[in-house]
Design a protein around this motif. Structure first.
Motif, PDB file in Angstrom:
ATOM      1  N   SER A   1      -6.618  -7.780  -0.036  1.00 56.78           N
ATOM      2  CA  SER A   1      -5.780  -7.561   1.144  1.00 56.78           C
ATOM      3  C   SER A   1      -5.267  -6.126   1.200  1.00 56.78           C
ATOM      4  O   SER A   1      -5.045  -5.583   2.273  1.00 56.78           O
TER       5      SER A   1
ATOM      6  N   ASP B   1      -6.594 -12.460   0.996  1.00 54.49           N
ATOM      7  CA  ASP B   1      -5.970 -12.861  -0.258  1.00 54.49           C
ATOM      8  C   ASP B   1      -6.068 -14.373  -0.460  1.00 54.49           C
ATOM      9  O   ASP B   1      -6.385 -14.845  -1.558  1.00 54.49           O
TER      10      ASP B   1
ATOM     11  N   GLY C   1       1.054 -12.036  -3.234  1.00 52.11           N
ATOM     12  CA  GLY C   1      -0.014 -11.138  -3.639  1.00 52.11           C
ATOM     13  C   GLY C   1       0.494 -10.036  -4.546  1.00 52.11           C
ATOM     14  O   GLY C   1       1.635 -10.053  -4.992  1.00 52.11           O
TER      15      GLY C   1
ATOM     16  N   ARG D   1      -8.209 -16.462  -3.527  1.00 47.16           N
ATOM     17  CA  ARG D   1      -7.577 -17.325  -4.514  1.00 47.16           C
ATOM     18  C   ARG D   1      -8.180 -18.727  -4.566  1.00 47.16           C
ATOM     19  O   ARG D   1      -8.285 -19.313  -5.637  1.00 47.16           O
TER      20      ARG D   1
ATOM     21  N   ALA E   1      -7.571  -6.909  -5.425  1.00 49.05           N
ATOM     22  CA  ALA E   1      -6.524  -6.982  -4.394  1.00 49.05           C
ATOM     23  C   ALA E   1      -7.155  -6.724  -3.035  1.00 49.05           C
ATOM     24  O   ALA E   1      -6.968  -5.665  -2.431  1.00 49.05           O
TER      25      ALA E   1
END
Length: 391
Positions: free
Chosen positions: A331, A118, A191, A122, A329
């Motif tokens: 993770s 994650d 997250g 980003r 997403a």
């Protein structure tokens, strides 16, 4: 420090500690633990399974924390658990405290990897992300090699294994501080919530991931737990005291595991299916070698080297694979894959310990070698996708 190097450095240190001595330390020092705490092979398998079960619980707690608090919380909590576990093992007066320390240390791995997917998603550009994730996964190799070198040095200097675990505790504390500092800013943002789009995780396109992950977890946990002990119980390596063999085994494992940094390059050239086929064959050969020739230098070093490459490359391949299947997403997808790894890891050592007690170490490892061979055959028949599951 730029986002690329901050995340890479923090992740490298986190995986070096949690997937290095925290996850491998019990198998590395099993000979000493057998002697000092009167452990049978079955009991050793149960303690190892307890530790890998902690890894499973850690994954679930880390995922919830990631959604609410961001990557910094689960990672620093995991490294704190590793540090406490190392200290408990170093001071352990009996097998119960030893098991508690192993549980804490091994649980730390569940907290300390998926959050970096994650964080990287980003703050790191798309073209740099595979390099960063490869560096994060390569921390494991350095951690394992350092742990193996520590064990070998302690043996050669005639020092207690407890000093090694005390040193691991100090290193864990340092890694905790670095991660608490580096995982700030945009990388620390929470997250996605755990209850959103969970149906993606059981999409048919993801099934091969879970099969590979479960097989990988089972095989690697058994090798980590018992391979060095198998060599030591077979009399060690020619010209070397039996007690020195585990350090050599894990040093080779860690050094050859550095090949994990090449996973992205191999993936680009071979494609994911052929890379996975090769990794399953590598795992089967590695386990078969320690089953058939545990007292031969070439076979043991090749087994350790192949296992190190298999573990590091498969973990990186799972990271790339889930990051592409779940781009919104990453993770969540990687955590799901790691849960399958953890389930196999929790089952494997206990079953292997009792099988070894009943039928011998050679039979146990040969049975284990059959698992990646079967996984290879199933993979050849499966459809492997790298596109988002929403396609």
């Amino acid at each position: 420090m730029t986002g690329l190097w901050a995340i890479s450095t923090a992740g490298f240190l986190a995986t070096a500690m949690t997937y290095g001595p925290a996850r491998m330390g019990f198998g590395l020092f099993l000979g000493e633990f057998r002697s000092d705490f009167s452990l049978s092979t079955g009991m050793a398998g149960l303690i190892s399974t307890l530790g890998f079960s902690g890894f499973l619980v850690g994954l679930l707690v880390a995922y919830a924390l990631l959604a609410r608090r961001g990557p910094r919380w689960p990672v620093t909590l995991g490294l704190g658990a590793a540090t406490a576990g190392f200290a408990l093992v170093a001071l352990a007066p009996n097998a119960v405290v030893l098991a508690a320390g192993v549980l804490l240390a091994m649980a730390s791995a569940g907290f300390s990897w998926a959050p970096f997917n994650d964080a990287a998603h980003r703050v790191i550009a798309d073209q740099d992300r595979p390099r960063a994730l490869s560096l994060v996964s390569t921390g494991t190799s350095v951690g394992v090699a350092a742990a193996g070198l520590t064990a070998l040095a302690l043996h050669m200097l005639g020092l207690s294994w407890r000093l090694g675990w005390a040193g691991f505790a100090l290193a864990g504390a340092l890694a905790t501080l670095v991660n608490a500092f580096d995982l700030g800013g945009e990388a620390a943002r929470p997250g996605p919530r755990p209850d959103r789009r969970l149906a993606e995780l059981v999409h048919r396109a993801a099934w091969p991931i879970y099969g590979v992950a479960a097989s990988y977890g089972t095989v690697s946990a058994i090798w980590i737990s018992f391979a060095a002990d198998r060599v030591q119980q077979a009399g060690g390596l020619p010209g070397l005291a039996p007690a020195a063999a585990p350090g050599v085994v894990f040093l080779a494992y860690g050094i050859f595991g550095l090949s994990g940094a090449l996973t992205g390059w191999l993936h680009e050239r071979l494609g994911l299916p052929r890379l996975l086929y090769a990794l399953q064959a590598t795992a089967a050969l590695s386990v078969g070698l320690v089953a058939l020739a545990p007292a031969m230098w070439s076979a043991v070093l090749l087994s350790a080297g192949l296992q190190g490459a298999h573990v590091m490359m498969t973990s990186a391949a799972l990271s790339f694979w889930t990051e592409r299947l779940y781009p919104d997403a990453p993770s969540r997808g990687f955590t799901a894959a790691l849960l399958a790894v953890a389930a196999g890891s929790a089952f494997g050592p206990a079953a292997a310990g009792y099988l070894s007690q009943a039928a011998g170490g050679g039979a146990m490892f040969l049975t284990t070698a059959a698992l990646p061979a079967i996984t290879l055959l199933l993979l050849i028949r499966a459809t492997i996708r790298e596109r988002p599951v929403a396609d």
